[in-house]
Motif scaffolding. Structure first.
Motif, mmCIF file in Angstrom:
data_model
loop_
_atom_site.group_PDB
_atom_site.id
_atom_site.type_symbol
_atom_site.label_atom_id
_atom_site.label_comp_id
_atom_site.label_asym_id
_atom_site.label_seq_id
_atom_site.Cartn_x
_atom_site.Cartn_y
_atom_site.Cartn_z
ATOM 1 N N HIS A 19 0.828 -1.201 0.000
ATOM 2 C CA HIS A 19 0.000 0.000 0.000
ATOM 3 C C HIS A 19 0.867 1.256 0.000
ATOM 4 N N PHE A 20 1.872 1.279 0.834
ATOM 5 C CA PHE A 20 2.687 2.483 0.956
ATOM 6 C C PHE A 20 3.545 2.733 -0.279
ATOM 7 N N VAL A 21 4.106 1.693 -0.848
ATOM 8 C CA VAL A 21 4.985 1.849 -2.009
ATOM 9 C C VAL A 21 4.192 1.749 -3.311
ATOM 10 N N GLY A 22 3.381 0.716 -3.427
ATOM 11 C CA GLY A 22 2.690 0.450 -4.679
ATOM 12 C C GLY A 22 1.607 1.443 -5.036
ATOM 13 N N LEU A 23 0.854 1.899 -4.057
ATOM 14 C CA LEU A 23 -0.242 2.813 -4.366
ATOM 15 C C LEU A 23 0.249 4.179 -4.820
ATOM 16 N N ALA A 24 1.418 4.587 -4.347
ATOM 17 C CA ALA A 24 1.966 5.864 -4.816
ATOM 18 C C ALA A 24 2.257 5.797 -6.305
ATOM 19 N N GLY A 25 2.873 4.720 -6.758
ATOM 20 C CA GLY A 25 3.167 4.551 -8.179
ATOM 21 C C GLY A 25 1.917 4.351 -9.005
ATOM 22 N N GLY A 35 -7.619 6.037 -5.755
ATOM 23 C CA GLY A 35 -8.184 6.516 -4.497
ATOM 24 C C GLY A 35 -9.626 6.078 -4.322
ATOM 25 N N GLY A 36 -10.398 6.094 -5.400
ATOM 26 C CA GLY A 36 -11.781 5.639 -5.341
ATOM 27 C C GLY A 36 -11.892 4.169 -4.980
ATOM 28 N N PHE A 37 -10.983 3.379 -5.536
ATOM 29 C CA PHE A 37 -10.966 1.953 -5.218
ATOM 30 C C PHE A 37 -10.652 1.739 -3.741
ATOM 31 N N GLU A 38 -9.698 2.472 -3.221
ATOM 32 C CA GLU A 38 -9.327 2.326 -1.810
ATOM 33 C C GLU A 38 -10.434 2.802 -0.882
ATOM 34 N N TRP A 39 -11.162 3.847 -1.254
ATOM 35 C CA TRP A 39 -12.290 4.299 -0.429
ATOM 36 C C TRP A 39 -13.368 3.232 -0.365
ATOM 37 N N SER A 40 -13.662 2.594 -1.499
ATOM 38 C CA SER A 40 -14.671 1.535 -1.481
ATOM 39 C C SER A 40 -14.189 0.346 -0.662
ATOM 40 N N GLY A 41 -12.892 0.059 -0.713
ATOM 41 C CA GLY A 41 -12.332 -1.010 0.112
ATOM 42 C C GLY A 41 -12.483 -0.731 1.593
ATOM 43 N N MET A 42 -12.357 0.538 1.964
ATOM 44 C CA MET A 42 -12.513 0.906 3.367
ATOM 45 C C MET A 42 -13.928 0.582 3.862
#
Length: 95
Positions: A19-25, A35-42
């Motif tokens: 999450h910390f390395v891969g999501l930035a790229g 970001g939308g995908f991660e919000w839905s995951g939350m």
């Protein structure tokens, strides 16, 4: 048992170095959709927490492997789950 260990377990199982390395790229390459995908995951993690936390509290455990070991007995199911998780993790990182 308090909610703290169960919540920490759910959070730790969802967050990793990827999450910390891969999501930035991925965010730099793909834009705001990540970001939308991660919000839905939350919201899904919160829903699963709402469903499973009462079960974990009633059983007196704080992780799924603990629950499966207590529910089905022995360490065999925990070993199977660990090997399955390790295999799936490696196969997703290789691909």
């Amino acid at each position: 048992m308090a909610w703290g260990p169960v919540g920490a377990s759910l959070f730790a199982s969802n967050i990793g170095s990827g999450h910390f390395v891969g999501l930035a790229g991925t965010g730099a390459a793909g834009g705001i959709a990540v970001g939308g995908f991660e919000w839905s995951g939350m919201f899904i993690v919160l829903l699963l927490g709402w469903v499973f936390v009462p079960i974990y509290l009633k059983a007196g455990v704080s992780t799924m492997p603990e629950y499966l070991g207590k529910r089905f007995g022995g360490g065999r199911i925990q070993l199977y789950l660990a090997l399955l998780s390790l295999g799936l993790y490696v196969s997703t990182k290789i691909s």
